[in-house]
Design a protein around this motif. Structure first.
Motif, PDB file in Angstrom:
ATOM      1  N   ALA A   1       0.835  -1.203   0.000  1.00  0.00           N
ATOM      2  CA  ALA A   1       0.000   0.000   0.000  1.00  0.00           C
ATOM      3  C   ALA A   1       0.866   1.247   0.000  1.00  0.00           C
ATOM      4  O   ALA A   1       0.572   2.231  -0.697  1.00  0.00           O
ATOM      5  N   ALA A   2       1.947   1.219   0.779  1.00  0.00           N
ATOM      6  CA  ALA A   2       2.849   2.371   0.853  1.00  0.00           C
ATOM      7  C   ALA A   2       3.499   2.663  -0.494  1.00  0.00           C
ATOM      8  O   ALA A   2       3.626   3.825  -0.909  1.00  0.00           O
TER       9      ALA A   2
ATOM     10  N   GLN B   1      -1.386 -15.504   3.097  1.00  0.00           N
ATOM     11  CA  GLN B   1      -0.149 -15.642   2.337  1.00  0.00           C
ATOM     12  C   GLN B   1       0.429 -14.265   2.044  1.00  0.00           C
ATOM     13  O   GLN B   1      -0.300 -13.281   1.939  1.00  0.00           O
ATOM     14  N   ALA B   2       1.741 -14.208   1.883  1.00  0.00           N
ATOM     15  CA  ALA B   2       2.392 -12.930   1.602  1.00  0.00           C
ATOM     16  C   ALA B   2       1.876 -12.321   0.307  1.00  0.00           C
ATOM     17  O   ALA B   2       1.634 -11.110   0.227  1.00  0.00           O
ATOM     18  N   ILE B   3       1.678 -13.159  -0.716  1.00  0.00           N
ATOM     19  CA  ILE B   3       1.260 -12.634  -2.010  1.00  0.00           C
ATOM     20  C   ILE B   3      -0.185 -12.139  -1.963  1.00  0.00           C
ATOM     21  O   ILE B   3      -0.515 -11.121  -2.581  1.00  0.00           O
ATOM     22  N   SER B   4      -1.059 -12.842  -1.243  1.00  0.00           N
ATOM     23  CA  SER B   4      -2.447 -12.370  -1.143  1.00  0.00           C
ATOM     24  C   SER B   4      -2.514 -11.107  -0.286  1.00  0.00           C
ATOM     25  O   SER B   4      -3.317 -10.204  -0.549  1.00  0.00           O
ATOM     26  N   ALA B   5      -1.665 -11.024   0.743  1.00  0.00           N
ATOM     27  CA  ALA B   5      -1.615  -9.808   1.548  1.00  0.00           C
ATOM     28  C   ALA B   5      -1.157  -8.619   0.711  1.00  0.00           C
ATOM     29  O   ALA B   5      -1.730  -7.530   0.785  1.00  0.00           O
ATOM     30  N   ALA B   6      -0.127  -8.838  -0.111  1.00  0.00           N
ATOM     31  CA  ALA B   6       0.357  -7.759  -0.982  1.00  0.00           C
ATOM     32  C   ALA B   6      -0.736  -7.325  -1.947  1.00  0.00           C
ATOM     33  O   ALA B   6      -0.907  -6.126  -2.220  1.00  0.00           O
ATOM     34  N   GLY B   7      -1.512  -8.287  -2.461  1.00  0.00           N
ATOM     35  CA  GLY B   7      -2.601  -7.945  -3.367  1.00  0.00           C
ATOM     36  C   GLY B   7      -3.642  -7.057  -2.714  1.00  0.00           C
ATOM     37  O   GLY B   7      -4.103  -6.075  -3.309  1.00  0.00           O
ATOM     38  N   THR B   8      -4.014  -7.371  -1.471  1.00  0.00           N
ATOM     39  CA  THR B   8      -4.993  -6.522  -0.792  1.00  0.00           C
ATOM     40  C   THR B   8      -4.380  -5.185  -0.391  1.00  0.00           C
ATOM     41  O   THR B   8      -5.104  -4.195  -0.261  1.00  0.00           O
ATOM     42  N   GLY B   9      -3.059  -5.136  -0.228  1.00  0.00           N
ATOM     43  CA  GLY B   9      -2.399  -3.852   0.012  1.00  0.00           C
ATOM     44  C   GLY B   9      -2.530  -2.930  -1.180  1.00  0.00           C
ATOM     45  O   GLY B   9      -2.793  -1.729  -1.043  1.00  0.00           O
ATOM     46  N   CYS B  10      -2.380  -3.501  -2.370  1.00  0.00           N
ATOM     47  CA  CYS B  10      -2.610  -2.740  -3.606  1.00  0.00           C
ATOM     48  C   CYS B  10      -4.050  -2.249  -3.661  1.00  0.00           C
ATOM     49  O   CYS B  10      -4.320  -1.082  -3.971  1.00  0.00           O
ATOM     50  N   MET B  11      -5.005  -3.135  -3.365  1.00  0.00           N
ATOM     51  CA  MET B  11      -6.421  -2.759  -3.376  1.00  0.00           C
ATOM     52  C   MET B  11      -6.694  -1.614  -2.403  1.00  0.00           C
ATOM     53  O   MET B  11      -7.410  -0.659  -2.731  1.00  0.00           O
TER      54      MET B  11
ATOM     55  N   ALA C   1      -4.652   0.677  -1.287  1.00  0.00           N
ATOM     56  CA  ALA C   1      -4.085   1.929  -1.779  1.00  0.00           C
ATOM     57  C   ALA C   1      -4.980   2.556  -2.847  1.00  0.00           C
ATOM     58  O   ALA C   1      -5.241   3.764  -2.833  1.00  0.00           O
ATOM     59  N   LEU C   2      -5.475   1.724  -3.768  1.00  0.00           N
ATOM     60  CA  LEU C   2      -6.339   2.249  -4.824  1.00  0.00           C
ATOM     61  C   LEU C   2      -7.679   2.708  -4.259  1.00  0.00           C
ATOM     62  O   LEU C   2      -8.211   3.757  -4.656  1.00  0.00           O
ATOM     63  N   ASP C   3      -8.243   1.948  -3.315  1.00  0.00           N
ATOM     64  CA  ASP C   3      -9.486   2.369  -2.667  1.00  0.00           C
ATOM     65  C   ASP C   3      -9.295   3.686  -1.934  1.00  0.00           C
ATOM     66  O   ASP C   3     -10.143   4.586  -1.983  1.00  0.00           O
ATOM     67  N   CYS C   4      -8.157   3.808  -1.258  1.00  0.00           N
ATOM     68  CA  CYS C   4      -7.850   5.021  -0.497  1.00  0.00           C
ATOM     69  C   CYS C   4      -7.688   6.221  -1.426  1.00  0.00           C
ATOM     70  O   CYS C   4      -8.225   7.309  -1.167  1.00  0.00           O
ATOM     71  N   GLU C   5      -6.963   6.030  -2.520  1.00  0.00           N
ATOM     72  CA  GLU C   5      -6.731   7.120  -3.477  1.00  0.00           C
ATOM     73  C   GLU C   5      -8.048   7.619  -4.072  1.00  0.00           C
ATOM     74  O   GLU C   5      -8.287   8.834  -4.165  1.00  0.00           O
TER      75      GLU C   5
END
Length: 319
Positions: free
Chosen positions: A16-17, A284-294, A296-300
């Motif tokens: 997200a960062a 999982q690390a990869i699924s966590a990273a995916g929701t981090g992307c989500m 960030a986009l939701d926040c933006e």
């Protein structure tokens, strides 16, 4: 006042960062005294895309942090001791940092694996002791493994580990299992799984050469036994790290933050949740990273539609 503050620095928070920093939103990330999440206790990570030879968990987290810093993300260390979600901007009390305000928040504080609390356990995490079969099962091909636990998670992990191990021994301190009948039957029908029930774990036994076994108390005989093994998987559940929220955000029955399906939106507009703090299934690390992307986009997108920073500055200037 910040446009956004991210609480937590696992794969979700750091992803997200990266996204928010690249969008010139200059996120502030609050990390605890042990930043990086559960991956910092993992040795080799072989299932994160882009690293054909694998990468050490701490190195992966360090790379993600450097990537976020490269685009302008700011990091501060401290425990979040209080939070006010009743109005925007949201207010956080951070130990060592005082009071911080943000137009939006991203909660990515993860979930902590529950441990047995016995000698030798924590010291050997990553050296034969694990809490994630999906992460570490591959390293135990042809070896003997112990799974500690009696619930659905333990049965699921035991069944999964039989793909790799020559034998999986389920250790449970009660004579009966808590797992659902269907999960028990599935495990009992698996020829690679054997049982050491009614045994209380006492100590993880290891030396400089590696793991030796699990010392247990046989509750029927009162005698201690050493169960030899190459690996011990603790499967007694996880606890989402949400206590600091004081119940201000909606959770599910197990305490994980509830989000609107297909989004990272919590019940409070402007507050988003990503990673294991809202995911009790995949973890999982990869699924966590995916929701981090989500997140960030939701926040933006939320900030574009609900800007308050300029209005707040104008009001302050008129006073």
């Amino acid at each position: 006042m910040r446009k956004t503050i991210i609480v937590g620095t696992g794969p979700a928070g750091l992803t997200a960062a990266i996204y928010l920093a690249r969008a010139n939103l200059n996120p502030l990330i609050i990390e605890g005294p042990e930043p990086g999440g559960q991956l910092t206790t993992t040795t080799e990570v072989e299932n994160f895309p882009g690293f054909p030879d694998g990468i050490l968990g701490p190195d992966l987290m360090d790379n993600m942090r450097k990537q976020a810093e490269r685009f302008g993300a700011e990091f501060r260390t401290g425990w979040v001791t209080g939070i006010d979600t009743s109005k925007r901007p949201f207010t956080l009390q951070v130990e060592g940092q005082g009071e911080l305000q943000a137009e939006t928040l991203i909660i990515s504080t993860g979930a902590s694996a529950k441990y047995l609390g016995i000698p030798g356990e924590r010291e050997n995490v990553g050296r034969g002791v694990s809490t994630c079969a999906t992460c570490d099962g591959f390293f135990y091909r042809g070896k003997k493994i112990i799974v500690v636990g009696g619930g659905d998670s333990a049965m699921e992990e035991a069944n999964f580990l039989t793909r790799f191990a020559s034998e999986v021994v389920v250790v449970n301190r009660r004579a009966e299992l808590r797992a659902s009948k269907i999960m028990q039957n599935r495990a009992r029908d698996n020829g690679k799984i054997s049982w050491a029930l009614n045994r209380t774990p006492l100590e993880v036994v290891a030396d400089d050469a590696g793991l030796k076994g699990l010392r247990v108390l046989n509750n029927e005989t009162g005698e201690e036994e050493l169960l030899a093994t190459d690996g011990i998987f603790i499967a007694i559940g996880h606890s989402p790290n949400t206590k600091f929220l004081g119940g201000q955000l909606t959770t599910d029955d197990h305490g994980y933050l509830a989000v609107n399906p297909g989004t990272t939106e919590t019940n409070v507009p402007g507050i988003f949740a990503c990673g294991d703090v809202q995911d009790s299934r995949y973890r999982q690390a990869i699924s966590a990273a995916g929701t981090g992307c989500m997140a960030a986009l939701d926040c933006e997108r939320f900030l574009e539609a609900n800007e308050i920073h300029e209005a707040a500055e104008a009001e302050a200037a008129s006073v």
